[in-house]
Scaffold this active site. Structure first.
Site: not given
Ligand code: NAP
Length: 350
Positions: A170, A173-174
């Site tokens: 992701c 997200c990261d």
């Protein structure tokens, strides 16, 4: 003995919340399992609010042209569900915002959301029985399955070793983590997700390699052109990952790539590897209870209906769709499943 619910909805993506909005407005007083907040769900990308909560801008959900929704979000969402959202820009709507709005709408009409997983089901008799991660059993006359799908990994031992230390499924997200800032990173895959993630990563990383196993992208033309025209993205054709390189101190330091076109191995020095190689439906808890397709998706047994192999159980969204897989088609499926369930319940006198 637990009360028998008229309808239980499992899943909290666009399909689940839309099913809930329709079921609630039909006075079915739905109970919705939105998933547990657990390490396992965080690891595999199945936390509440589903895949859209892991994305940034949503440009193709009708009704949200570019614009500043800030004031609306402040009035539409309760404060405790708003605080974690990043500041709103002028982009229209983001994935997490869209999901929070759908959730708020469903709750407003009387949906009861439970922040737990359904761990197993017994569809062999009616009422249906569902076991949840709170160790309780729930019963329902009708069930709507809307558990979506999750991102795939390559299943390499070296990939497992560096999960959360440079390996991620992701980017959104990261990607902004300090370990990737102004560093070279790689995205694996050739579809729309890969291009989207690569484009997103260009905002943080020094350079983004897009590694694809063929010599043509699967991504839509407009997305592919976006990748090819981005000076920070370099497409690496005809390559698959053989090994993720790294050490305990630094995490990922590179990836070794095998050629699918007979070339020598190639090592790329990167500090991150982001997978964008497709999805697996979240149907493990349904095995033996519902008919699934070869790929593990819930099989729908009637054309243009959400009926599954068990009467009274309906399916909507990515869990039963490996073809369209869009927020808007999932939402439409949720609406259809709620209408199917409502009519089925009425026909059975519930
Ligand atoms: P996808 O279209 O299935 O693409 C998966 C990609 O990963 C393919 O290029 C595939 O290669 C590659 N791949 C699969 N297994 C692999 C492996 N083991 N090793 C290396 N590469 C592997 O999945 P997606 O990109 O997640 O898209 C899913 C759906 O969501 C699509 O319908 C897409 O249009 C949609 N989507 C839309 C948007 C948007 O419109 N903004 C954004 C994201 C996703 P091959 O090409 O060789 O099969």
């Amino acid at each position: 003995m637990a009360e028998v619910e008229r309808v239980i909805i499992i899943g909290s993506g666009p399909a689940g919340w839309t099913a809930a909005i329709y079921a609630a407005r039909a006075s079915l007083h739905p109970l919705l399992f939105e998933g547990a907040i657990s390490e396992k769900n965080a690891q595999q990308g199945t936390l509440p609010l589903g895949q859209l909560a892991l994305t940034t801008e949503v440009e193709n959900f009708p009704g949200f042209p570019p614009g500043d929704l800030s004031a609306f979000l402040e009035t539409a969402l309760p404060e405790d569900r708003r605080d974690y959202l990043p500041p709103h820009g002028k982009h229209g709507v983001s994935g997490p915002e869209l999901m929070e709005l759908m959730r708020a709408q469903a709750v407003h009409f009387g949906t009861r959301a439970i922040t737990e997983d359904v761990t197993s089901v017994d569809f062999s008799g009616r009422p249906f029985r569902l076991q949840a991660s709170d160790d309780k059993e729930y019963q329902a006359h009708a069930v709507i399955v809307a558990t979506g799908a999750r991102a795939n990994y390559l299943d390499l031992p070296s990939e497992q070793r560096f999960k959360n230390r440079g390996v991620s499924a992701c980017a959104v997200c990261d990607g902004a983590l300090p370990r990737f800032r102004n560093q070279p990173v790689a995205v694996i895959g050739g579809g729309d997700s890969a291009v989207e993630e690569a484009t997103y990563l260009t905002h943080h990383a020094a350079k983004v390699y897009l590694v694809h196993r063929r010599d043509a992208l699967r991504a839509s033309k407009i997305m592919a052109e976006r990748a090819m025209n981005n000076p920070k993205i370099q497409i690496v054709w005809n390559r698959v990952v053989e090994e993720v390189l790294g050490d305990d101190e630094n995490g990922v330091t590179g990836i070794r790539l095998k050629s699918t076109a007979g070339e020598d191995d190639l090592t790329l020095e990167v500090r991150g590897m982001f997978l964008a190689i497709g999805h697996t439906p979240n149907t493990d808890f349904l095995r033996g209870q519902l008919e699934l397709t070869d790929k593990g998706y819930v099989k729908r047994v009637k054309p243009f209906r959400t009926y599954t192999s068990v009467e009274g159980v309906f399916a909507a969204g990515d869990v039963s769709d490996d073809y369209y897989r869009q927020a808007v088609t999932a939402a439409a499926g949720g609406c259809m499943a709620a209408l199917d369930a409502e009519r089925w319940l009425a026909a059975h006198g519930v």
